[in-house]
Design an enzyme around this catalytic site. Structure first.
Site, PDB file in Angstrom:
ATOM      1  CB  THR A   1      -4.199   0.675  -7.068  1.00  0.00           C
ATOM      2  OG1 THR A   1      -4.295   0.164  -5.948  1.00  0.00           O
ATOM      3  CG2 THR A   1      -3.412   1.326  -7.343  1.00  0.00           C
TER       4      THR A   1
ATOM      5  CB  SER B   1      -9.184 -10.647   1.944  1.00  0.00           C
ATOM      6  OG  SER B   1      -9.258 -10.357   0.499  1.00  0.00           O
ATOM      7  CB  SER B   2     -12.399  -5.601   0.846  1.00  0.00           C
ATOM      8  OG  SER B   2     -11.302  -5.037   0.097  1.00  0.00           O
ATOM      9  CG  ASN B   3      -8.779  -9.314  -3.148  1.00  0.00           C
ATOM     10  OD1 ASN B   3      -9.072 -10.001  -3.646  1.00  0.00           O
ATOM     11  ND2 ASN B   3      -8.208  -8.739  -2.280  1.00  0.00           N
TER      12      ASN B   3
ATOM     13  CB  CYS C   1      -4.225  -2.087  -9.952  1.00  0.00           C
ATOM     14  SG  CYS C   1      -3.704  -3.701 -10.293  1.00  0.00           S
TER      15      CYS C   1
ATOM     16  CB  CYS D   1       1.849  -2.198  -5.470  1.00  0.00           C
ATOM     17  SG  CYS D   1       1.579  -2.664  -7.032  1.00  0.00           S
TER      18      CYS D   1
ATOM     19  CB  SER E   1      -4.039 -11.079   0.298  1.00  0.00           C
ATOM     20  OG  SER E   1      -5.573 -11.196   0.272  1.00  0.00           O
TER      21      SER E   1
ATOM     22  CD  GLU F   1      -3.781   2.653  -3.601  1.00  0.00           C
ATOM     23  OE1 GLU F   1      -3.952   1.353  -3.556  1.00  0.00           O
ATOM     24  OE2 GLU F   1      -3.812   3.198  -4.351  1.00  0.00           O
TER      25      GLU F   1
ATOM     26  CG  HIS G   1      -1.892  -1.175   1.573  1.00  0.00           C
ATOM     27  ND1 HIS G   1      -2.851  -1.361   0.469  1.00  0.00           N
ATOM     28  CD2 HIS G   1      -2.029  -1.900   2.577  1.00  0.00           C
ATOM     29  CE1 HIS G   1      -3.522  -2.443   0.875  1.00  0.00           C
ATOM     30  NE2 HIS G   1      -2.958  -2.638   2.282  1.00  0.00           N
TER      31      HIS G   1
END
Ligand code: F3S
Length: 289
Positions: free
Chosen positions: A161, A218-220, A190, A95, A262, A125, A73
């Site tokens: 991102t 993990s939100s994604n 991204c 990143c 992740s 981030e 981040h």
């Protein structure tokens, strides 16, 4: 029972790079401490903890002789400086896609322009990026927050991102009403999150059950679950293979698997192997009955 993996799944480029950099620091024999959890995956964090990696919450906790790790981040320049003063070595695992946003923000601020970042103000981030444009940056979540912005000076609009493209472009459009100057819009989203969601969506319509492997924080991974549930009612978010219930797979011919950005490969392999074993057992049961 067939087990099919989505076309895109698991570690994104930035997370894989960060984990590799931490592994390298461990191999060099250093006491490695990451500022904040390296990734949102409890099993991978546990593995790294076994290798001696610890997490600190504040730069002040770092000591001489230790290696400090900046996670993907990124951080503000002040935090980076503090780590460099305190630690023996700093591993900067920001990143490169985030570094790009930081550099764009710093350049615009140096030209005395306003920087509008579309994203969540509390996300690490965003806190880091804002630090690269002190007194020049605003973070807005979406177009509904644009009305509260002051009159803007030659604004640069960039994005967190991981946000949705529609949110970014709608917000960027709204920002045009806040200035008489030209608005520079740079899409810094991204594609990793979108690629994983599109691959999961494509596979979800073809399977009878779907397993999304990822940390519950993990939100994604949670978003991947929502995407799969739209097309496959039997979609489950699991952290490890131990959470798979055999009963959920009775009558299932094809099962899909994906993983959040992740989730490490070793965890994904364990789940796939376990599913294949269950599939083989169910087939034996059926042939005996
Ligand atoms: Fe980097 Fe994209 Fe992953 S910004 S950390 S590659 S989600």
């Amino acid at each position: 029972m067939k087990v099919l993996l989505a076309d895109e799944y698991g570690f994104c480029f930035g997370v894989e790079r960060a984990v590799e950099m931490v592994e390298e620091a461990i191999a060099n024999g250093a006491a490695v401490r990451t500022l904040g959890p390296l990734i949102h995956n409890p099993q991978e964090m546990q593995r790294l903890a076994h290798e001696g990696v610890t997490t600190i919450q504040e730069p002040v906790q770092i000591q001489r002789g230790e290696t400090a790790v900046i996670r993907a981040h990124g951080v503000t320049p002040e935090v980076q400086k503090e780590l460099e003063e305190k630690a023996t070595k700093v591993v900067d695992a920001t990143c490169p896609f985030v570094t790009r946003v930081q550099k764009l923000a710093a350049r615009a601020a140096a030209q005395d322009r306003h920087v509008i970042v579309v994203g969540s103000p509390d996300h690490p981030e965003m806190i880091g990026v804002k630090g690269y444009a002190p007194n020049h940056a605003f973070v807005v979540q979406d177009e509904t927050e644009v009305a509260d912005l002051p009159e803007l000076r030659r604004p640069l609009v960039v994005s967190q991102t991981t946000i949705k493209a529609k949110t970014f472009f709608d917000t960027a459009e709204a920002i045009k009403s806040k200035t008489k100057d030209k608005v520079e819009i740079v899409n810094t989203i991204c594609s990793a999150t979108r690629d994983r969601q599109e691959a999961a969506r494509a596979l979800a319509g073809m399977v009878d059950a779907f397993y999304i492997i990822g940390g519950r924080a993990s939100s994604n991974s949670v978003k991947l679950l929502a995407v799969c549930q739209e097309q496959c009612a039997k979609s489950f978010l699991i952290e490890t293979e131990e959470e798979i219930e055999d009963n959920d797979l009775i009558g299932v011919e094809t099962v899909g698997v994906t993983a959040g950005a992740s989730t490490p490969d070793w965890l994904i392999r364990k789940v796939v192997t376990h599913l294949e074993e269950i599939g083989a057992t169910l087939e034996v049961d059926l042939s005996l009955s």
